[in-house]
Design a protein around this motif. Structure first.
Motif, mmCIF file in Angstrom:
data_model
loop_
_atom_site.group_PDB
_atom_site.id
_atom_site.type_symbol
_atom_site.label_atom_id
_atom_site.label_comp_id
_atom_site.label_asym_id
_atom_site.label_seq_id
_atom_site.Cartn_x
_atom_site.Cartn_y
_atom_site.Cartn_z
ATOM 1 N N UNK A 1 41.673 54.242 34.235
ATOM 2 C CA UNK A 1 42.145 53.207 35.170
ATOM 3 C C UNK A 1 41.024 52.282 35.647
ATOM 4 N N UNK A 2 39.999 52.090 34.860
ATOM 5 C CA UNK A 2 38.873 51.241 35.262
ATOM 6 C C UNK A 2 39.280 49.768 35.168
ATOM 7 N N UNK A 3 39.265 49.045 36.295
ATOM 8 C CA UNK A 3 39.596 47.622 36.244
ATOM 9 C C UNK A 3 38.396 46.796 35.777
ATOM 10 N N UNK A 4 38.673 45.648 35.160
ATOM 11 C CA UNK A 4 37.600 44.760 34.714
ATOM 12 C C UNK A 4 36.972 44.003 35.883
ATOM 13 N N UNK A 5 37.727 43.815 36.961
ATOM 14 C CA UNK A 5 37.179 43.166 38.157
ATOM 15 C C UNK A 5 37.812 43.791 39.397
ATOM 16 N N UNK A 6 37.065 43.738 40.506
ATOM 17 C CA UNK A 6 37.549 44.267 41.782
ATOM 18 C C UNK A 6 37.263 43.247 42.877
ATOM 19 N N UNK A 7 37.799 43.514 44.044
ATOM 20 C CA UNK A 7 37.479 42.696 45.213
ATOM 21 C C UNK A 7 36.185 43.223 45.822
ATOM 22 N N UNK A 8 35.223 42.342 46.028
ATOM 23 C CA UNK A 8 33.939 42.735 46.595
ATOM 24 C C UNK A 8 34.159 43.315 47.994
ATOM 25 N N UNK A 9 33.603 44.490 48.301
ATOM 26 C CA UNK A 9 33.815 45.089 49.617
ATOM 27 C C UNK A 9 33.123 44.329 50.748
ATOM 28 N N UNK A 10 32.135 43.487 50.438
ATOM 29 C CA UNK A 10 31.407 42.762 51.480
ATOM 30 C C UNK A 10 32.007 41.390 51.773
ATOM 31 N N UNK A 11 32.142 40.563 50.720
ATOM 32 C CA UNK A 11 32.573 39.178 50.955
ATOM 33 C C UNK A 11 34.020 38.916 50.540
ATOM 34 N N UNK A 12 34.689 39.884 49.996
ATOM 35 C CA UNK A 12 36.075 39.771 49.528
ATOM 36 C C UNK A 12 36.233 38.799 48.355
ATOM 37 N N UNK A 13 35.119 38.507 47.665
ATOM 38 C CA UNK A 13 35.182 37.688 46.452
ATOM 39 C C UNK A 13 35.472 38.590 45.254
ATOM 40 N N UNK A 14 35.386 38.021 44.083
ATOM 41 C CA UNK A 14 35.646 38.786 42.867
ATOM 42 C C UNK A 14 34.333 39.331 42.309
ATOM 43 N N UNK A 15 34.331 40.614 42.008
ATOM 44 C CA UNK A 15 33.182 41.274 41.387
ATOM 45 C C UNK A 15 33.622 41.765 40.015
ATOM 46 N N UNK A 16 32.911 41.359 38.978
ATOM 47 C CA UNK A 16 33.290 41.736 37.615
ATOM 48 C C UNK A 16 32.470 42.936 37.163
ATOM 49 N N UNK A 17 33.021 43.672 36.224
ATOM 50 C CA UNK A 17 32.361 44.857 35.700
ATOM 51 C C UNK A 17 31.077 44.464 34.991
ATOM 52 N N UNK A 18 29.993 45.181 35.294
ATOM 53 C CA UNK A 18 28.694 44.920 34.672
ATOM 54 C C UNK A 18 28.390 46.026 33.683
ATOM 55 N N UNK A 19 27.792 45.643 32.575
ATOM 56 C CA UNK A 19 27.396 46.621 31.564
ATOM 57 C C UNK A 19 26.038 47.188 31.963
ATOM 58 N N UNK A 20 25.992 48.479 32.293
ATOM 59 C CA UNK A 20 24.754 49.112 32.748
ATOM 60 C C UNK A 20 24.535 50.414 31.987
#
Length: 94
Positions: free
Chosen positions: A22-41
């Motif tokens: 169930x890993x989403x490609x993007x989530x809502x940023x917990x700090x600014x409520x913007x969009x955070x995309x999945x990073x390859x790490x």
């Protein structure tokens, strides 16, 4: 469950835990409520167990300094007791 890193253009990186299915490609940023995309790490290897780290350390140690043997290892066969009965000496050998 694995830990995933999401990158927000405003706030930077944030870590979230999701099931692999169930890993989403993007989530809502917990700090600014913007969009955070999945990073390859790289994988988070620091969260392993003590046993796993012991195996890794032992493997590294044998690569640098392998154990020295003082004799040829045995074949694993058990030696059979020798009978002292003279009749056994007359039996055919296999």
């Amino acid at each position: 469950m694995p830990t995933y890193v999401y990158r927000c253009t405003t706030c930077g990186d944030t870590e979230q835990v999701f099931p692999m299915s169930r890993k989403p490609e993007s989530i809502t940023c917990p700090d600014c409520r913007g969009t955070a995309v999945s990073a390859f790490t790289s994988p988070h290897l620091g969260a392993g167990s003590g046993t796993a780290f012991g195996v890794i350390d032992a493997t590294k140690k044998t690569a640098d300094s392998p154990p020295v043997v003082s004799r040829i290892p045995s074949t694993g066969r058990r030696s059979q007791p020798v009978s002292r009965d003279p009749r056994h000496a007359k039996l055919p050998r296999a």
